[in-house]
Design an enzyme around this catalytic site. Sequence first.
Site, PDB file in Angstrom:
ATOM      1  N   GLY A 163      -6.539  35.701 -28.656  1.00 43.89           N
ATOM      2  CA  GLY A 163      -6.939  37.050 -28.287  1.00 43.89           C
ATOM      3  C   GLY A 163      -8.201  37.056 -27.448  1.00 43.89           C
ATOM      4  N   GLY A 166      -8.650  35.352 -24.759  1.00 44.45           N
ATOM      5  CA  GLY A 166      -8.247  35.546 -23.374  1.00 44.45           C
ATOM      6  C   GLY A 166      -8.059  34.303 -22.545  1.00 44.45           C
ATOM      7  CB  SER A 179     -11.816  25.193 -32.065  1.00 45.62           C
ATOM      8  OG  SER A 179     -11.393  23.859 -31.919  1.00 45.62           O
ATOM      9  NE  ARG A 196     -11.666  21.178 -26.502  1.00 47.88           N
ATOM     10  CZ  ARG A 196     -10.438  21.126 -25.978  1.00 47.88           C
ATOM     11  NH1 ARG A 196      -9.552  22.077 -26.257  1.00 47.88           N
ATOM     12  NH2 ARG A 196     -10.081  20.155 -25.183  1.00 47.88           N
ATOM     13  CB  THR A 235     -13.253  29.101 -20.357  1.00 47.58           C
ATOM     14  OG1 THR A 235     -12.563  30.265 -20.808  1.00 47.58           O
ATOM     15  CG2 THR A 235     -13.708  29.296 -18.920  1.00 47.58           C
ATOM     16  CB  ALA A 237     -16.829  29.452 -16.168  1.00 48.58           C
ATOM     17  CE  LYS A 238     -23.068  26.423 -19.319  1.00 46.12           C
ATOM     18  NZ  LYS A 238     -24.431  25.956 -19.529  1.00 46.12           N
ATOM     19  N   GLY A 239     -18.195  28.019 -21.952  1.00 48.02           N
ATOM     20  CA  GLY A 239     -17.725  28.795 -23.100  1.00 48.02           C
ATOM     21  C   GLY A 239     -18.809  29.682 -23.676  1.00 48.02           C
ATOM     22  CD  GLU A 241     -17.540  27.777 -31.739  1.00 35.42           C
ATOM     23  OE1 GLU A 241     -17.163  27.108 -30.762  1.00 35.42           O
ATOM     24  OE2 GLU A 241     -17.557  27.366 -32.904  1.00 35.42           O
TER      25      GLU A 241
END
Lengths: 155, 336, 436
Positions: free
Chosen positions: B48, B50, B87, B90, B92, B284-286, B289
């Site tokens: 969810g 994305g 999880s 990571r 993207t 880009a990065k995550g 969290e």
Amino acid sequence: MEHYSLKINGNVYETDAEPFESLLDVLREKLRLTGSKKGCDEGECGSCTVLLDGKPVLSCILLVSDVREKEVLTIEGLPQGGEPHPIQVEMTERGGIQCGYCTPGIIMSAYALLQENPRPSEDEIRFAIAGNICRCTGYSKIVEALQAAAGTPIR
Amino acid sequence: MTKKRGLGVGSMFYGIGYGFNRADIGSAYIEMADDGTTTVYSGACDMGQGIMTVVAQVAAEVVGAHIDTIRVVAADTTSTPDAGPTSGSRATFVQGIAVHEAASDLHDQLMQTAAGMFECEKDELEAHNGDVYLKGANAPIASLAEVAARVHLLGGRCASWGWHDNSTADVDPETSQGDAYASYGWATQLAEVEVDTETGHVKVLKIVSATDAGKAINPVAVEGQIQGGAAMGVGYALYEQHILDQGVPRTDSMAFYLVPTSMDVPEIQCEIVEVFDPKGPFGAKGIAEPATVPTTPAILNAIYDAIGIRITDTPATPERVFQAIQEARARGEFED
Amino acid sequence: MAQPEQVTSAAQSGPYDWIGSSVPKVDALDKALGITQYVGDMQMPGMLHARIRWSGVPHAVIRGIDTSDAEKVPGVRAVLTAGDIPGVNRYGLAVQDQRVLADDKVRSAADPVALVAAETEQAAEEAINKIKLDLEPLRPVLSIEDALDPTAPAIHEGGNLFARTTVRKGDLDQGVRDSDVIVETTYRTHLMDHMAMETESSLAYMDPTGVLTIITSTQYPYRDRRQIAPALNLSMNKVRVVQAPIGGGFGRKDDITSEIHAGLLALKTHRPVRLIYTRQDSLIANTKRHPMLMKFRTGARSDGRLTFVDADIYGDTGAYLSLGAFVIKKAGIHACGPYDVPNIRVDTHTLYTNNLSSGAMRGFGVLQAAMAHESQMDQLAHRLGISPIDIRLINTLKPGLATGTGQVMDEGCGIEATVLRIKEYMESHDLRFARS
């Protein structure tokens, strides 16, 4: 088993069910109207919200035997003429949806609110969906989407 | 006055991905059909947040297609390659590059064929939103669908795959020194709270989250994750607690385990910071969290700012805060 | 290792057609219309409904499990216990310490001991309640302090301290000598549930080509397959795991949840089997956020520069490891926060207890570590008369500086930018700390 004729989304559905079955289970398992979700089955999360004679109710703690002669509206009944309801459009376009599991319940609570109060304040919107738990969004974008659907200013 | 307000900040860093020599891969297949529609077989699960949409955006961008012509197939051991778990913030960062690689190769195949159709070099061509252009020209010379049909007619390859390894070496077993993660996420949040000194109840009035997304591929999705993460942080800081009695859960119902409602979560102001990360797709990065981590310390620091008492045990329930206030009163250290 | 030439091609700069555009999520409209099919929305012809009987006690020897009354419930098609597992009754993400169904011992109140598949959910529920467990209680290990007690019973072979990690940098004694102020505090965090709105769920069936197919709410089908196939004694290419639309994960669906159980029942009954956790199942079973005990000592000079961090982090991973050792190692690696700290001693301890298991949850140990290091930062700020914003700006990592584990930062280091953004926000909105 007993026989039930249920008025749902403007149609009449014929089904057999035990009187102790919940409306939610009958909708989902017997009538295959699976848009209403089961998140807790104990009336706490709001994912199963449907409208009964125009009022939002928790279909997981409502017995099927209690909805005879009443009008049930579920998420499947919201689109008109094949077009999504404005609440459904705004929720989609404004990021009000992540995992989507609470979404049908939120939309039904919001629909009930807008039927009674077409231009609600942010506080009234937050109160109307306070019984619908969302774990993904933090509610901000849901509130924005509902403000957009109501045509009220977005913070 | 029984209600006192305070502000608190919390900062954090978060190693993106699995780190310390744990497998950390992304991979995807991509194909374009004769009519120019593209399917990405992406092994990254979408909960969810994305990643399917990010995959579609990256594929559309790199292939030069319109996003409505991209279909993303969800993770399936029979149809998608192994892209690791979703999880560790990571997806993207890792899968974005794997999809970029697959889409780049598909784009090259299409431009190669188009170059043959129009008797030019493929480097003279580019594609946008489903059309092929001579670089810099305003009018397209063909649609991607026409080019794709040509590739298929000629029996050419109109498919590819991408794979990306984000694994790092392990840190030193004695000192933990080493490059533990390929990259880090960064965030700072501000919380404003109001503490009722008669009841110990803490209300969060506002959260402002400054989160480094590197490059926000989908800003509304980034904001949504920041807001959702902060809401979970509010729950952790103040409400949610699994209570065990001799190892047996007593909070085994949503009636007893309380998660924040729309009335409990305040306005969450998102300040997306974009510090380009050279290792991520489009920089880009995550952020999933990093969105959650700073909220709890920001709230605890805001409680201190409000009442001068440091809560060291979570959650800061009314009982715990009230008890701490009473103890401070008993010591003569509390300003009512 | 990452291959730099690929990274360079991906890390291009704009302008873009689609990157940076807030297009609606590709799956959002179907969710708004209520037509997305989550596992619990699916049915198959002949499908059975499954339920799990949990142990209900934290630590015990299993003397017997009597399923005879359960088998007599009308509509029940299978009642399974550990002896019915065709393959290896062990699985787990990092080490294989979990049982598909409890065999020798019960190690937590959430150990699955028996499975039922029945024609209706009501029959399955009635049957699990008629299973009689004969359990001989053992002394339970119920806290971090219990787990550190050398006289406590070992929950698994190898004892209750599963792993210890150490972070060492610089000279701690020098750091203490360099300090003008030192704050020392013990922090304690609690057990948190993911509470994804969709509970754990799987639908398992044998496809026409003889492949056991499991449609499931998972964060990683490939790792599920790695754990399902050996337990069911199937080759991995005869197991297909399909990710259904997921009603929230947050780390919980990293683990095996309902997949092996549903698959086992489908194998045994030759029928499709749908296993949906009730909310109570979900709150009882599966991994949660680790409770941690964190003893922190942090020093700074009068100018606000950090001099050292000295910390012990104890994590209660519960009865099974899941990803616990990685979570707690990650907490240690992040214990100094996004700051330039010259002298460091951090020890982490991953401990088994008979509590509910903890594993991956959004934040993955860093949330607990941040709760401690950020509380320390504010304590130092107040002691030194420096604002909470400024003490962070003085110490934040910048390109060229190294993390607590010696990783030198490149230009992608954004922490200072985030603190500055908050500082600007406070200034532009005239927000001031009450106490600094």
